[in-house]
Write a protein that holds these residues in place. Structure first.
Motif, PDB file in Angstrom:
ATOM      1  N   CYS A 135       0.845  -1.195   0.000  1.00 31.08           N
ATOM      2  CA  CYS A 135       0.000   0.000   0.000  1.00 31.08           C
ATOM      3  C   CYS A 135       0.881   1.245   0.000  1.00 31.08           C
ATOM      4  CB  CYS A 135      -0.946   0.013   1.210  1.00 31.08           C
ATOM      5  SG  CYS A 135      -0.099  -0.074   2.819  1.00 31.08           S
ATOM      6  N   GLU A 136       0.232   2.381  -0.183  1.00 34.55           N
ATOM      7  CA  GLU A 136       0.966   3.640  -0.313  1.00 34.55           C
ATOM      8  C   GLU A 136       0.228   4.734   0.453  1.00 34.55           C
ATOM      9  OE1 GLU A 136       2.936   5.481  -4.159  1.00 34.55           O
ATOM     10  OE2 GLU A 136       0.791   5.906  -4.141  1.00 34.55           O
ATOM     11  N   ILE A 137       0.952   5.448   1.295  1.00 32.72           N
ATOM     12  CA  ILE A 137       0.397   6.609   1.992  1.00 32.72           C
ATOM     13  C   ILE A 137       0.728   7.854   1.178  1.00 32.72           C
ATOM     14  CG2 ILE A 137       0.562   8.062   4.056  1.00 32.72           C
ATOM     15  CD1 ILE A 137       1.036   5.541   5.685  1.00 32.72           C
ATOM     16  N   ARG A 138      -0.284   8.651   0.909  1.00 33.34           N
ATOM     17  CA  ARG A 138      -0.109   9.884   0.141  1.00 33.34           C
ATOM     18  C   ARG A 138      -0.430  11.066   1.045  1.00 33.34           C
ATOM     19  NH1 ARG A 138      -3.448   7.748  -5.252  1.00 33.34           N
ATOM     20  NH2 ARG A 138      -2.103   5.931  -5.645  1.00 33.34           N
ATOM     21  N   THR A 139       0.540  11.921   1.233  1.00 36.73           N
ATOM     22  CA  THR A 139       0.338  13.060   2.121  1.00 36.73           C
ATOM     23  C   THR A 139      -0.457  14.148   1.411  1.00 36.73           C
ATOM     24  OG1 THR A 139       2.418  14.108   1.455  1.00 36.73           O
ATOM     25  CG2 THR A 139       2.501  12.586   3.315  1.00 36.73           C
ATOM     26  N   ILE A 166      -4.550   6.681   2.224  1.00 35.07           N
ATOM     27  CA  ILE A 166      -3.822   5.441   2.000  1.00 35.07           C
ATOM     28  C   ILE A 166      -4.491   4.706   0.854  1.00 35.07           C
ATOM     29  CG2 ILE A 166      -5.159   4.168   3.750  1.00 35.07           C
ATOM     30  CD1 ILE A 166      -2.513   2.586   4.289  1.00 35.07           C
ATOM     31  N   GLN A 167      -3.681   4.103  -0.011  1.00 33.46           N
ATOM     32  CA  GLN A 167      -4.182   3.436  -1.216  1.00 33.46           C
ATOM     33  C   GLN A 167      -3.596   2.029  -1.283  1.00 33.46           C
ATOM     34  OE1 GLN A 167      -6.175   4.840  -3.974  1.00 33.46           O
ATOM     35  NE2 GLN A 167      -6.273   2.656  -4.458  1.00 33.46           N
ATOM     36  N   VAL A 203      -6.976  -2.949   6.027  1.00 30.65           N
ATOM     37  CA  VAL A 203      -8.086  -2.622   6.925  1.00 30.65           C
ATOM     38  C   VAL A 203      -7.737  -1.306   7.614  1.00 30.65           C
ATOM     39  CG1 VAL A 203      -9.425  -3.321   8.947  1.00 30.65           C
ATOM     40  CG2 VAL A 203      -8.653  -5.045   7.301  1.00 30.65           C
ATOM     41  N   VAL A 204      -8.587  -0.305   7.462  1.00 28.73           N
ATOM     42  CA  VAL A 204      -8.344   1.006   8.059  1.00 28.73           C
ATOM     43  C   VAL A 204      -9.450   1.301   9.055  1.00 28.73           C
ATOM     44  CG1 VAL A 204      -8.004   3.468   7.640  1.00 28.73           C
ATOM     45  CG2 VAL A 204      -7.206   1.805   5.961  1.00 28.73           C
ATOM     46  N   ASP A 205      -9.059   1.462  10.312  1.00 28.84           N
ATOM     47  CA  ASP A 205     -10.019   1.743  11.385  1.00 28.84           C
ATOM     48  C   ASP A 205     -11.173   0.747  11.370  1.00 28.84           C
ATOM     49  OD1 ASP A 205      -8.642   3.982  12.453  1.00 28.84           O
ATOM     50  OD2 ASP A 205      -9.393   5.215  10.814  1.00 28.84           O
ATOM     51  N   GLY A 206     -10.819  -0.529  11.221  1.00 32.25           N
ATOM     52  CA  GLY A 206     -11.809  -1.590  11.332  1.00 32.25           C
ATOM     53  C   GLY A 206     -12.563  -1.934  10.069  1.00 32.25           C
ATOM     54  N   GLN A 207     -12.264  -1.267   8.952  1.00 29.30           N
ATOM     55  CA  GLN A 207     -13.031  -1.511   7.732  1.00 29.30           C
ATOM     56  C   GLN A 207     -12.111  -1.885   6.571  1.00 29.30           C
ATOM     57  OE1 GLN A 207     -16.325   1.118   6.842  1.00 29.30           O
ATOM     58  NE2 GLN A 207     -16.071   2.182   8.788  1.00 29.30           N
ATOM     59  N   HIS A 208     -12.455  -3.003   5.901  1.00 29.66           N
ATOM     60  CA  HIS A 208     -11.727  -3.376   4.688  1.00 29.66           C
ATOM     61  C   HIS A 208     -11.969  -2.316   3.624  1.00 29.66           C
ATOM     62  CE1 HIS A 208      -9.954  -7.304   5.380  1.00 29.66           C
ATOM     63  NE2 HIS A 208     -11.034  -7.673   6.047  1.00 29.66           N
ATOM     64  N   THR A 209     -10.910  -1.905   2.943  1.00 28.93           N
ATOM     65  CA  THR A 209     -11.050  -0.844   1.956  1.00 28.93           C
ATOM     66  C   THR A 209      -9.889  -0.912   0.976  1.00 28.93           C
ATOM     67  OG1 THR A 209     -11.329   1.555   1.677  1.00 28.93           O
ATOM     68  CG2 THR A 209      -9.763   0.834   3.355  1.00 28.93           C
ATOM     69  N   THR A 210     -10.013  -0.200  -0.132  1.00 30.15           N
ATOM     70  CA  THR A 210      -8.894  -0.059  -1.064  1.00 30.15           C
ATOM     71  C   THR A 210      -8.306   1.346  -0.992  1.00 30.15           C
ATOM     72  OG1 THR A 210     -10.426   0.552  -2.843  1.00 30.15           O
ATOM     73  CG2 THR A 210      -9.807  -1.771  -2.663  1.00 30.15           C
ATOM     74  N   ARG A 211      -9.068   2.282  -0.426  1.00 30.38           N
ATOM     75  CA  ARG A 211      -8.584   3.647  -0.271  1.00 30.38           C
ATOM     76  C   ARG A 211      -9.324   4.283   0.899  1.00 30.38           C
ATOM     77  NH1 ARG A 211      -9.579   8.973  -1.622  1.00 30.38           N
ATOM     78  NH2 ARG A 211      -7.751  10.169  -2.291  1.00 30.38           N
ATOM     79  N   ALA A 212      -8.601   5.042   1.727  1.00 27.91           N
ATOM     80  CA  ALA A 212      -9.231   5.659   2.894  1.00 27.91           C
ATOM     81  C   ALA A 212      -8.512   6.940   3.263  1.00 27.91           C
ATOM     82  CB  ALA A 212      -9.228   4.698   4.081  1.00 27.91           C
ATOM     83  N   THR A 213      -9.251   7.831   3.865  1.00 22.20           N
ATOM     84  CA  THR A 213      -8.678   9.054   4.414  1.00 22.20           C
ATOM     85  C   THR A 213      -8.072   8.746   5.777  1.00 22.20           C
ATOM     86  OG1 THR A 213     -10.297  10.443   3.260  1.00 22.20           O
ATOM     87  CG2 THR A 213      -9.208  11.398   5.192  1.00 22.20           C
ATOM     88  N   LEU A 214      -6.913   9.334   6.046  1.00 23.83           N
ATOM     89  CA  LEU A 214      -6.224   9.115   7.316  1.00 23.83           C
ATOM     90  C   LEU A 214      -6.315  10.350   8.191  1.00 23.83           C
ATOM     91  CD1 LEU A 214      -2.969   7.361   6.023  1.00 23.83           C
ATOM     92  CD2 LEU A 214      -5.018   6.260   6.970  1.00 23.83           C
ATOM     93  N   ARG A 215      -6.406  10.124   9.489  1.00 28.58           N
ATOM     94  CA  ARG A 215      -6.329  11.205  10.455  1.00 28.58           C
ATOM     95  C   ARG A 215      -5.466  10.728  11.612  1.00 28.58           C
ATOM     96  NH1 ARG A 215     -11.266  12.955  13.453  1.00 28.58           N
ATOM     97  NH2 ARG A 215      -9.747  13.219  15.112  1.00 28.58           N
TER      98      ARG A 215
END
Length: 281
Positions: free
Chosen positions: A230-234, A240-241, A250-262
């Motif tokens: 995966c790749e984190i994009r600032t 994250i992609q 899995v981001v904050d408990g959810q399977h995903t292909t792309r998510a916003t990070l905080r």
């Protein structure tokens, strides 16, 4: 001290009591707490210059095993989570249309350790019997609540927008990044890093590739992690992609292909947990 940290400390006092079994669940209460904060941020709506309204009625959907473990304590846990939302709103200067309520529900389509959060803004005059809207009721996808009427704004105040214009972020968050999330204050310097097994890795470039390959920017020695996983994009916000990995993210408990990070977002790749951090200054 941050709102999430105070929440964790309050829970620590209960671990040896009624919440002892809760912490055996794959879903941790602090993860749900972080998701509720994000739900407020993502659904904040400008009422007028002095008032930004956020949801006050929340449904936390859990897998069957997690629901069975948490439901006996749903009253206490719901009160604690409602208190966290109240504290966070005070910190962010958000306001509510009615009392804050957090409910737990079972979702048969979720695997253990995964959850969903849905929310609505419910005026106090209509909050006695919250009903879930039927499929196709016009509610935003994934929320399951029908639109509810709220009181008209005071004379001279602009009306509450029903939806952001196409391509824009949600109202009430300023400044807004390209993915609709909150951005840093103008002129602020943002430091970003990730924590893996207690080791901090600074993010000092626009993209950061994580994977098992020696060519990855951050190498993760985990057989469940792909070579370029995966790749984190600032940015504002950072994202994250997934890079076509075998096991996904899995981001904050959810399977995903792309998510916003905080700040505080938890990313799971393979059997490795990564915590994303950011701070101004």
């Amino acid at each position: 001290m941050g709102v999430l940290k105070r929440f964790e400390q309050r829970l620590e006092g209960l671990v040896n009591g009624t919440f002892a079994k809760v912490f055996k669940s794959e879903v941790q209460p602090v993860e749900i707490a972080g998701a509720l904060q994000r739900e407020c941020d993502n659904n904040a709506t400008i009422w007028n210059r002095e008032r930004t309204v956020v949801p006050n009625d929340f449904i936390v959907e859990l897998s069957t095993p997690d629901f069975e473990r948490l439901s006996p304590y749903s009253g206490q846990l719901g009160d604690e989570l409602a208190g966290l939302v109240r504290d966070y709103a005070k910190q962010q200067r958000y306001t509510f249309m009615g009392p804050i309520k957090v409910h737990l529900e079972k979702a048969d389509d979720l695997d253990t350790g995964l959850y969903r959060v849905r929310s609505r803004t419910l005026a106090s005059s209509t909050s006695q019997s919250p009903d879930r809207g039927p499929s196709g009721s016009g509610a935003p996808e994934g929320y399951g609540y029908p639109p509810r009427a709220v009181p008209s704004p005071p004379p001279g105040a602009p009306p509450m927008p029903s939806a952001p214009p196409p391509g824009a972020g949600r109202p009430g968050l300023a400044p807004v990044g390209p993915a609709g999330g909150p951005g840093p204050l103008p002129g602020a310097q943002v430091r970003r890093w990730i924590e893996i097994n207690g080791t901090r890795h600074q993010i000092s470039r626009p993209t950061l590739v994580l994977g098992r390959s020696t060519d990855a920017d951050v190498r993760i020695d985990d057989p469940g992690v792909s070579r370029r996983h995966c790749e984190i994009r600032t940015g504002t916000p950072s994202t994250i992609q997934d890079l076509g990995s075998t096991n996904g993210i899995v981001v904050d408990g959810q399977h995903t292909t792309r998510a916003t990070l905080r700040d505080g977002s938890r990313i799971v790749v393979g059997s490795t947990t990564i915590v994303y951090r950011q701070a101004e200054g």
